[in-house]
Scaffold this active site. Structure first.
Site, PDB file in Angstrom:
ATOM      1  N   HIS A 191      -6.097  54.411  41.660  1.00  0.00           N
ATOM      2  CA  HIS A 191      -6.907  54.288  43.124  1.00  0.00           C
ATOM      3  C   HIS A 191      -8.498  54.595  42.587  1.00  0.00           C
ATOM      4  O   HIS A 191      -9.194  54.060  43.085  1.00  0.00           O
ATOM      5  CB  HIS A 191      -6.415  55.045  44.069  1.00  0.00           C
ATOM      6  CG  HIS A 191      -5.193  54.071  44.593  1.00  0.00           C
ATOM      7  ND1 HIS A 191      -3.844  54.665  44.440  1.00  0.00           N
ATOM      8  CD2 HIS A 191      -4.878  52.885  45.035  1.00  0.00           C
ATOM      9  CE1 HIS A 191      -2.928  53.848  45.108  1.00  0.00           C
ATOM     10  NE2 HIS A 191      -3.589  52.785  45.129  1.00  0.00           N
ATOM     11  N   GLU A 433       5.803  45.012  45.945  1.00  0.00           N
ATOM     12  CA  GLU A 433       5.323  45.622  44.839  1.00  0.00           C
ATOM     13  C   GLU A 433       6.451  46.713  44.275  1.00  0.00           C
ATOM     14  O   GLU A 433       6.005  47.702  43.660  1.00  0.00           O
ATOM     15  CB  GLU A 433       4.071  46.514  45.415  1.00  0.00           C
ATOM     16  CG  GLU A 433       4.165  47.086  46.696  1.00  0.00           C
ATOM     17  CD  GLU A 433       2.823  47.956  47.172  1.00  0.00           C
ATOM     18  OE1 GLU A 433       1.821  47.956  46.239  1.00  0.00           O
ATOM     19  OE2 GLU A 433       2.343  48.472  48.202  1.00  0.00           O
ATOM     20  N   ASP A 457       1.547  48.162  41.474  1.00  0.00           N
ATOM     21  CA  ASP A 457       2.618  49.023  41.798  1.00  0.00           C
ATOM     22  C   ASP A 457       3.735  48.113  41.089  1.00  0.00           C
ATOM     23  O   ASP A 457       4.766  48.892  40.565  1.00  0.00           O
ATOM     24  CB  ASP A 457       2.909  49.306  43.057  1.00  0.00           C
ATOM     25  CG  ASP A 457       1.856  50.609  43.541  1.00  0.00           C
ATOM     26  OD1 ASP A 457       1.962  51.482  43.093  1.00  0.00           O
ATOM     27  OD2 ASP A 457       1.171  50.355  44.665  1.00  0.00           O
ATOM     28  N   CYS A 504      -2.515  40.424  45.625  1.00  0.00           N
ATOM     29  CA  CYS A 504      -3.845  41.140  45.638  1.00  0.00           C
ATOM     30  C   CYS A 504      -3.932  42.367  44.780  1.00  0.00           C
ATOM     31  O   CYS A 504      -4.601  43.296  45.021  1.00  0.00           O
ATOM     32  CB  CYS A 504      -3.738  41.710  47.131  1.00  0.00           C
ATOM     33  SG  CYS A 504      -2.311  42.817  47.344  1.00  0.00           S
TER      34      CYS A 504
HETATM   35  C1  PEP Z   1      -1.143  47.093  44.276  1.00  0.00           C
HETATM   36  O1  PEP Z   1      -0.238  47.740  44.140  1.00  0.00           O
HETATM   37  O2  PEP Z   1      -1.254  46.058  43.646  1.00  0.00           O
HETATM   38  C2  PEP Z   1      -1.921  46.895  45.287  1.00  0.00           C
HETATM   39  C3  PEP Z   1      -2.776  45.977  45.642  1.00  0.00           C
HETATM   40  O3  PEP Z   1      -1.938  48.152  46.207  1.00  0.00           O
HETATM   41  P1  PEP Z   1      -2.878  49.643  45.653  1.00  0.00           P
HETATM   42  O4  PEP Z   1      -3.502  49.247  44.631  1.00  0.00           O
HETATM   43  O5  PEP Z   1      -3.610  49.933  46.874  1.00  0.00           O
HETATM   44  O6  PEP Z   1      -1.727  50.387  45.556  1.00  0.00           O
HETATM   45 MG    MG Z   2       0.093  49.186  45.910  1.00  0.00          MG
END
Ligand code: PEP
Ligand code: MG
Length: 585
Positions: A191, A433, A457, A504
């Site tokens: 993150h 995910e 994820d 995403c």
């Molecule tokens: C993901 O896991 O791809 C996602 C978009 O969520 P995050 O990166 O916030 O875990």
């Molecule tokens: Mg995620």
């Protein structure tokens, strides 16, 4: 001069003086001092308590002004502890009699008190134990020296050097004079790395030894594209990088001209390009870059950017602001994805052993219903002001979706009774995910209005590779055939049942993956706002039929190397300039 190799996670070149951000070591080590140093340790302990008290009083005043009585009470409890001789005297005694360092005496005595409170066994005392640990961290941070003071001493552009940065520390870095950062730990889709891209801070993570080789004040170059940190460069190299930085800015500028053009393939297929955001203000950036809405609003940053839990009113305010800025365009708001590397570990009395497999995301929310309800009520109330969709993270069991819908129904009834308006038909969807959700996509598709594939994820859980661990970063690869097979099957199921599906995760913003995702049937991609123009330029050079045959070819490969080689060849053909920024993933 020295070059340290790492993982380039946020493009661009940052040149500045190093500032080492030392974190407070959670495991404070036992150390004793000489008898002559005892007075100094007591003095350090006392000033850390005094400074913590001043900080808390400032926070409490801020909160009282906002009229939040509950939060103000928490700070009163903290202040009471700091004035409590049964806690403070044993700290002083330990330093005097055992000659331990102030950090150890503080850590031990706060821990003992937290243990005693927890042993009582009720919810209220467990919460108080958490407060004690929170306060312990604040005092230990004071003992570690005030980073902000040292930061103010360094003039000109600053490159932050740290062992690891938490997402909330990264948010704090977003100040005018911090131009980039480098860390020992971390991976491409951690993150912290995602935030670096959102904040457009060039960053290199996973450098292993950057904190040992860089001193405060050293001249440092962070090459976020090449994944290298250059320490104390000679004049010639410095001049070369200054030139590269200028050229990079010009390229970025040129790419902006694509922003205003339609996102459509050569054979006329419209592709929706949306932005991922952490703060409502980023919506302006999406629109400037030629995106048409928000595909993922990571609301947990409301928690990460503040010392106190946001109330229903303050959340409502943020969601309303996002709705206003989106102006009727797509706005998918994800419920709190706290846990793992975000927020909860520091607030738990005892950190989880395996937090990425622990009480994370939707699990954390369902286990903390009051917190979850506060958010859901704020979302429902916000829906009266403009269209939103609600998206649930890390769903693994159908029950998690059903339970959330039940809570939403109850809250809806509550609002109706109170006469508060809200949209009764908000689309509720899930992030796919986890491999479990991917494999059960058919069942989920019957109950969710849309899917968004969170590949960050999905890769980590499919390949059993921690997305933020530099030691296994080489194994983390979205081009792995197992991951691609899952993505393909999720998209196929969603299209078959007739619900919307988007991607995403980070690959949505990597031009290398654009032809493949389109070939698999994806028509909506959501990414960091700054990535939209590059992806749009690739979209405009593609033909769907060709993408489909590429996806078939890729489907026959059994190694990520073959997949990547094929995707690189493809991108080289369509948009050679995009290739440079598309490595990794
Ligand atoms: C993901 O896991 O791809 C996602 C978009 O969520 P995050 O990166 O916030 O875990
Ligand atoms: Mg995620």
């Amino acid at each position: 001069m020295e070059a340290i190799k790492g993982i380039g996670v946020s493009a661009g070149i940052a040149i500045g003086r190093a500032f080492r951000l030392s974190e407070v070591d959670r495991r404070v080590l036992f150390r004793t001092v000489e008898p002559g140093e005892i007075a100094r340790e007591i003095q350090r302990m006392e000033s850390s308590l005094e400074e913590s008290k001043q900080q808390i009083m400032r926070l409490r005043n801020k909160i009282t002004l906002r009229g939040d009585a509950d939060a103000a009470r928490i700070f009163d409890f903290h202040l009471g502890l700091l004035a409590d001789p049964t806690l403070i005297e044993p700290i002083r005694d330990d330093i005097q009699r055992e000659r331990v360092i102030a950090e150890y005496a503080v850590a031990e005595n706060f821990r003992k008190l937290a243990d005693q409170l927890r042993e009582i066994g009720t919810e209220i005392f467990a919460q108080k134990a958490t407060d004690v640990i929170d306060l312990q961290r604040r005092v230990l941070t004071q003992l570690g020296g005030r980073a902000t003071d040292r930061l103010a001493d360094i003039k000109g552009p600053i490159v932050v050097i740290a062992h690891e940065l938490t997402p909330s520390q990264t948010v704090e870095l977003h100040r005018a004079h911090i131009v980039g950062f480098a860390t020992d730990g971390g991976g491409l889709t951690g993150h912290t790395s995602i935030l670096a891209r959102a904040l457009e801070l060039p960053a290199v993570v996973g450098c292993t030894k950057v904190t040992t080789d860089v001193e405060d004040g050293d001249m440092v170059i962070v090459d976020g594209e090449g994944g290298v940190v250059i320490v104390r460069p000679d004049d010639a190299l410095l001049a070369r990088y200054q030139l590269l930085a200028r050229e990079g800015q010009q390229r970025q500028h040129a790419l902006r001209s694509v922003a205003g053009q339609p996102s459509i393939t050569r054979d006329g297929m419209p592709i929706t390009l949306l932005g991922n955001i952490e703060f409502p203000e980023e919506i302006e950036g999406i629109l400037e870059n030629g995106g048409t809405g928000v595909g993922l609003y990571r609301t947990e940053f409301l928690y990460l950017a503040s010392d106190i839990a946001p109330t229903e009113e303050s959340q409502l305010e943020s969601y309303r602001r996002a709705i206003e800025l989106a102006g009727g365009r797509a706005l998918t708001i994800r419920t709190l994805d706290l846990g793992a590397d975000k927020y909860t570990q520091g607030h738990l009395a005892e950190a989880e052993r395996n937090p990425f497999l622990g009480l994370r995301s939707i699990r954390f929310c369902l286990a903390n219903p009051e917190m979850f309800k506060t958010q859901l009520r704020a979302l429902l109330r916000a829906s009266a002001h403009g269209p939103i969709k609600i998206m649930l993270p890390l769903v693994t069991h159908v029950m998690e979706l059903r339970q959330t819908k039940m809570i939403l129904n109850d809250l809806g009834e509550e609002l109706e009774e109170e006469g508060i308006p809200f949209d009764r038909n908000i689309p509720i969807g899930i992030m796919v995910e986890t491999p479990a959700a991917a494999l059960m996509a058919r069942a989920f598709a019957n109950e969710a209005r849309f899917f968004s594939i969170g590949t960050n994820d999905l890769v980590q859980y499919t390949l059993a590779v921690d997305r933020g661990n530099e030691r296994v970063a080489g194994l983390y690869n979205a081009a792995n055939p197992a991951v691609l097979m899952l993505i393909k099957s999720i998209v196929r199921t969603a299209r078959h049942v007739g619900i919307d599906v988007s991607v995403c995760g980070e690959i949505a913003g990597q031009p290398l993956f654009t032809p493949l995702l389109l070939g698999m049937g994806v028509r909506t991609l959501s990414m960091s706002p700054g990535q939209i123009p590059a992806v749009k330029r690739v979209v405009r050079g593609l033909e769907i039929e060709h993408c489909e045959s590429l996806a078939r070819r890729v489907g026959s490969f059994d190694s990520d190397r073959q997949v990547l080689a094929c995707l690189r060849d493809e991108l080289r053909r369509i948009d050679p300039e995009a290739l440079a920024g598309s490595e990794g993933g």
